[in-house]
Design an enzyme around this catalytic site. Structure first.
Site, mmCIF file in Angstrom:
data_model
loop_
_atom_site.group_PDB
_atom_site.id
_atom_site.type_symbol
_atom_site.label_atom_id
_atom_site.label_comp_id
_atom_site.label_asym_id
_atom_site.label_seq_id
_atom_site.Cartn_x
_atom_site.Cartn_y
_atom_site.Cartn_z
ATOM 1 N N LYS A 316 40.560 28.928 47.939
ATOM 2 C CA LYS A 316 39.125 29.720 48.311
ATOM 3 C C LYS A 316 38.663 29.409 50.050
ATOM 4 C CE LYS A 316 36.697 30.228 43.426
ATOM 5 N NZ LYS A 316 37.335 32.055 43.695
ATOM 6 N N ARG A 390 41.102 33.584 33.820
ATOM 7 C CA ARG A 390 41.613 34.453 32.569
ATOM 8 C C ARG A 390 42.560 33.747 31.973
ATOM 9 N NH1 ARG A 390 43.213 39.408 37.065
ATOM 10 N NH2 ARG A 390 41.075 38.438 37.590
#
Ligand code: BES
Ligand code: MN
Ligand code: ZN
Length: 540
Positions: A316, A390
């Protein structure tokens, strides 16, 4: 044994804010303040100030006559001790606005409660009277419960790491250490609600609602902890402590066991961290005296707990990366839900599941292009190591269904930046395969002020999951990211399981835009929602 950090500090939740509630028949005895909630469209003459001593009553009337306080939603007006005749038993007056009478709802009342508690905390008051004003004609016991809930949520503070400095001795000049490493002690606030003292249902309502709100604050306390303190192992310790306190059954699948069981998603994400991952399973069983076993449902709640999300090798950007300590908000909510379920002695079986990892960067980290085999046998090509939530949830969902066969399964996760873009800090994204469950959750959220907006999981979105080399990939092109998350998770549910996925990335720690009286820290989103659902809207 309290959970301990490497530095030896314990991570222990104490009621935050520490509040005692009681219901008293009249404004008697010495109080630091009297708080009066008022509407904006109410004639001054219609306000019932029964029981308020003469001098403060005169002050209130003149304030209203002058128009210094208008009663708008969230508006406050304080008259300090100096303004009130000395010798009076009530030392301060605090007015709080409720807006228009017809638009009063639970959220406005929670807001008023929050304001009152923030005021009491700031002035370090010990006893505050809550006067019903002219609310007595409304349902005063619902008002009291909503108000209590708002006060607890609004009074939450995360200050455990701010050390006390002694004003007379500001510490050692050389290294400027504070003289005491102890957090500042917090004062207990007693709120006395003026109401029908003999009404046991009101007392019960206030106490149950307070327990739920404190459980939400417990979730916030955990979610706010920094990544160096709450590592995966620490979250396991905290879950064990909760289980011991609440009499929950706990099972922890550690990294080695997860590997053996074939939980490829959880293991891949956790591989790059010095703190190995785990799958935490908590079980709440209802009291034996409850409803017959055949009518009891099994509800499972699964929460994403990434103790810190760097993004992994698909790293990130630096700006705001610190906020990724909040990537465990889903898991923290599950802990809060289990705590509340015990406090309320809910009549259903509840399973709380938390896959916990740190998504870090390291020579061992999983890479873009890797293919992993998940617990249910499907293979996933990793297109982006930052779509880690996920992967850990997929294994958790598949395992939960296989082991517990829940009647309904709800997962909560700070899953996608896309949902933040789409819905901001006001609504969470809701997805799933069951219209009834979705409708019931939306209705529960309407009551608690945790609003949900449903997004479609249409078959045509499945294209976005296609991978050239594996069954699916974990992240596709830019479009419809929150839905990609939902579509991905759906691949790991056995047929026939009623399931809802709540993407809380936007709402779990919003900036000031929505219900800002609990913004800027984790707000425990999901705890009150799921408890409300369990209390009223279970699968038939
Ligand atoms: N934890 C983040 C999602 C998130 C973003 C939460 C912003 C709160 C605020 C999640 O793991 C993530 O990184 N999602 C990425 C996936 C993408 C790079 C494939 C996203 O949605 O941007
Ligand atoms: Mn991520
Ligand atoms: Zn994440």
């Amino acid at each position: 044994m309290p959970a301990q950090t490497q530095s030896g500090d314990a991570v222990v939740f104490h009621e935050n804010p520490p509040i005692r509630w009681s219901i008293v028949p009249a404004a008697t005895g010495r109080a630091d303040a009297i708080m009066i909630p008022l509407f904006s469209d109410q004639r001054a003459s219609a306000i019932d100030l029964g029981g308020v001593p003469t001098e403060p009553r005169r002050q209130i009337h003149s304030t209203l006559a002058l128009g210094d306080f208008k009663g708008k939603e969230g508006e406050t007006y304080a008259l300090g001790a100096g303004a009130i005749a000395s010798g009076d038993e009530i030392r301060r007056i605090f007015l709080v606005g409720l807006g228009k009478c017809e638009s009063l709802d639970a959220d406005v009342v929670r807001w008023a409660g929050a304001r009152a508690c923030q005021y009491a905390r700031k002035l370090e008051l010990s006893r505050v009277l809550i006067h019903p004003g002219s609310l007595a004609k409304l349902n005063w016991s619902d008002f009291a419960a909503d108000f209590a809930e708002g006060a607890i949520l609004g009074g939450f503070a995360f200050k455990d790491y701010q050390t006390k400095t002694d004003e007379n001795n500001p510490g050692d000049d050389r290294n400027n250490r504070p003289t005491s490493a102890q957090p500042k002690p917090v004062k207990i606030i007693r709120f006395d609600l003026i109401g029908p003292a003999e009404d046991p249902s009101m007392r019960e309502k206030v106490s149950r609602r307070s327990a739920i709100a404190q459980a939400a604050n417990y979730a916030r306390f955990i979610a706010c902890q920094p990544g160096n303190v709450v590592t995966p192992a620490m979250l396991v310790d905290l879950a064990r402590n909760l289980a011991r306190q609440c009499g929950l059954k706990i099972t922890v699948i550690d990294a080695r066991a997860a590997q053996r069981l074939g939980m490829g998603g959880l293991c891949a994400v956790g591989r790059g961290s010095a703190h190995p991952p785990s799958l935490i399973l908590l079980e709440y069983a209802p009291p034996k005296t409850g409803r017959s076993a055949s009518r009891q449902k099994t509800i499972a709640v699964v929460g994403k707990a990434v103790t810190f999300d760097t993004g992994g090798i698909s790293i990130k950007p630096a700006a705001d990366m610190g906020a990724m300590k909040y990537d465990k908000c889903g898991g923290a909510a599950v802990l809060g839900i289990m705590r509340a379920a015990t406090a309320l002695q809910l009549n259903h079986r509840l399973i709380g599941v938390i896959p916990v990892v740190e998504n870090a960067v390291d020579a061992e980290s999983y890479r873009p292009g890797d293919i992993v085999r998940m617990y249910n046998g499907k293979t996933v090509e990793i297109s982006n190591t930052d779509a880690e939530g996920r992967l850990i949830l997929a294994d958790a969902l598949a395992y939960t269904c296989e082991k517990y066969h829940p009647d309904a399964l709800i997962d909560m996760a700070t899953l996608t930046g896309g949902v933040v873009v789409a819905l901001g800090g006001v609504y969470a994204g809701l997805m799933g395969n069951d219209d009834q469950l979705a409708a019931d959750l939306i209705a529960a959220g309407q009551q608690t002020g945790e609003w949900l907006w449903r997004l479609p999981l249409h078959e045509r979105y499945k294209k976005l999951l296609e991978s050239p080399h594996a069954d699916i990939q974990n992240s596709g092109a830019r479009e419809a990211h929150p839905i990609q998350g939902g579509m991905f998770l759906r691949e790991f549910l056995p047929k026939g399981t009623a399931w809802a996925h709540v993407d809380i990335a936007g709402v779990a720690h919003p900036k000031k835009e929505h219900r800002y009286w609990i913004a800027d820290t984790a707000n425990g989103f999901g705890v009150r929602l799921v408890i409300q659902y369990l209390l009223g809207n279970l699968p038939k």
